[in-house]
Scaffold this motif. Structure first.
Motif, mmCIF file in Angstrom:
data_model
loop_
_atom_site.group_PDB
_atom_site.id
_atom_site.type_symbol
_atom_site.label_atom_id
_atom_site.label_comp_id
_atom_site.label_asym_id
_atom_site.label_seq_id
_atom_site.Cartn_x
_atom_site.Cartn_y
_atom_site.Cartn_z
ATOM 1 N N ALA A 45 0.835 -1.203 0.000
ATOM 2 C CA ALA A 45 0.000 0.000 0.000
ATOM 3 C C ALA A 45 0.867 1.248 0.000
ATOM 4 C CB ALA A 45 -0.928 -0.010 1.211
ATOM 5 N N LEU A 53 -6.322 0.896 2.663
ATOM 6 C CA LEU A 53 -5.884 -0.460 2.980
ATOM 7 C C LEU A 53 -6.857 -1.008 4.016
ATOM 8 C CD1 LEU A 53 -3.805 -2.820 3.036
ATOM 9 C CD2 LEU A 53 -2.517 -1.483 4.727
ATOM 10 N N VAL A 108 -2.207 6.873 3.238
ATOM 11 C CA VAL A 108 -3.039 5.674 3.163
ATOM 12 C C VAL A 108 -3.997 5.657 4.357
ATOM 13 C CG1 VAL A 108 -3.058 3.150 3.145
ATOM 14 C CG2 VAL A 108 -1.200 4.387 2.012
#
Length: 164
Positions: A45, A53, A108
């Motif tokens: 990721a 994620l 992320v």
């Protein structure tokens, strides 16, 4: 590695990457250990610049303590990457100790949930002031209690008698 993944993703709709195993610098296969697949997912990721994620777990997210030791732990709605990383290093057994390391400072959004829930725990790059995450583990008859919060951790060792 990023180039190889990019090439594979440009050719195929789905790319399957094994998670638990890796290859050492000298070409030998090696186990990443417990939680190695989660660590692999966070590396991918981060390398690929993923926006999201998702980790699926039986607890539905990160709990305020181990339900085998603490009665009625609370499902934490948000924790910071620093807190999750520190808790995993201090012995929280849900994740590989390095799972959150590649995600520190990333964009992320990580969600920890189970397949049957709409909610779970969001792991973000901001410090979440409360509630605090408690990591509790037993080592040779002693319990190590780690209280993790915004860029702080406090560790205490207690000798307690287990009550069943």
């Amino acid at each position: 590695m990023v180039e190889r993944l990019g090439n594979a993703l440009s050719k195929y709709d789905v790319v399957v990457v094994p998670g638990f195993l890796g290859i050492t610098n000298d070409g030998r296969y090696a186990s990443l250990g417990r939680g190695g697949s989660d660590y692999t997912a966070s590396l991918l990721a981060s390398y690929l610049g993923a926006s999201r994620l998702t980790f699926y777990t039986d607890s539905g997210g990160i709990l305020s303590g181990d339900p085998r030791i603490i009665s009625d732990p609370v499902l934490l709605r948000e924790v910071g990457y620093d807190e999750a990383y520190t808790a995993s290093l201090l012995g929280a057994k849900k994740f590989h100790p390095r799972t959150f390391e590649p995600l520190l400072g990333s964009k992320v959004l990580t969600i920890i949930t189970d397949p049957w829930r709409e909610d779970g725990t969001y792991v973000i790059n901001n410090c979440v002031p409360t509630p605090k995450l408690i990591a509790l583990n037993e080592v040779r008859g002693m319990f190590r209690v780690s209280v993790v919060g915004c860029r702080i951790s406090q560790v205490s060792h207690l000798r307690v008698r287990r009550i069943r």
